[in-house]
Motif scaffolding. Structure first.
Motif, PDB file in Angstrom:
ATOM      1  N   ALA A 152       0.834  -1.201   0.000  1.00  0.00           N
ATOM      2  CA  ALA A 152       0.000   0.000   0.000  1.00  0.00           C
ATOM      3  C   ALA A 152       0.870   1.253   0.000  1.00  0.00           C
ATOM      4  N   GLN A 153       1.957   1.244   0.755  1.00  0.00           N
ATOM      5  CA  GLN A 153       2.865   2.391   0.784  1.00  0.00           C
ATOM      6  C   GLN A 153       3.470   2.638  -0.592  1.00  0.00           C
TER       7      GLN A 153
ATOM      8  N   LYS B 148       2.128   1.808  -3.489  1.00  0.00           N
ATOM      9  CA  LYS B 148       1.078   2.313  -4.370  1.00  0.00           C
ATOM     10  C   LYS B 148       0.818   3.798  -4.097  1.00  0.00           C
ATOM     11  N   ILE B 149       0.752   4.162  -2.821  1.00  0.00           N
ATOM     12  CA  ILE B 149       0.536   5.568  -2.463  1.00  0.00           C
ATOM     13  C   ILE B 149       1.676   6.425  -2.992  1.00  0.00           C
ATOM     14  N   SER B 150       2.894   5.936  -2.839  1.00  0.00           N
ATOM     15  CA  SER B 150       4.065   6.667  -3.305  1.00  0.00           C
ATOM     16  C   SER B 150       4.029   6.851  -4.825  1.00  0.00           C
TER      17      SER B 150
ATOM     18  N   GLU C 284       1.354   6.828  -6.786  1.00  0.00           N
ATOM     19  CA  GLU C 284       0.274   7.750  -7.134  1.00  0.00           C
ATOM     20  C   GLU C 284       0.666   9.196  -6.828  1.00  0.00           C
ATOM     21  N   ARG C 285       1.383   9.374  -5.734  1.00  0.00           N
ATOM     22  CA  ARG C 285       1.834  10.720  -5.371  1.00  0.00           C
ATOM     23  C   ARG C 285       2.825  11.248  -6.401  1.00  0.00           C
TER      24      ARG C 285
END
Length: 87
Positions: free
Chosen positions: A42-43, A45-47, A49-50
């Motif tokens: 998840a980290q 994926k968030i990274s 997307e950011r």
């Protein structure tokens, strides 16, 4: 009923002792705090997307198509002012 200095002093001491006990009891209580942990996937994926969002913003700024939403800025400023924080 006769009230003398000794009985007033004794009543005051009883009150003072009771008041002093309360904060000590509160200190011993543990404060529960909610905590959220993201999995490594998840980290990542968030990274990703950011990073994608940052690149989009950079392109918009370079091309001159980025528009500042003054209403959103004003709302955020007012919210932080109402809360008394500098966020």
């Amino acid at each position: 009923m006769k009230v003398n200095d000794f009985s007033r002093l004794q009543a005051y001491q009883s009150y003072k002792n009771q008041v002093n006990k309360t904060p000590q009891q509160d200190v011993n209580k543990k404060v529960q705090v909610d905590k959220v942990e993201f999995s490594p996937a998840a980290q990542e994926k968030i990274s990703a997307e950011r990073e994608k969002r940052i690149e989009e913003l950079k392109k918009q700024i370079e091309s001159g198509t980025y528009k500042v939403d003054s209403k959103k800025i004003a709302e955020k400023l007012l919210d932080s002012w109402d809360r008394g924080t500098d966020q």
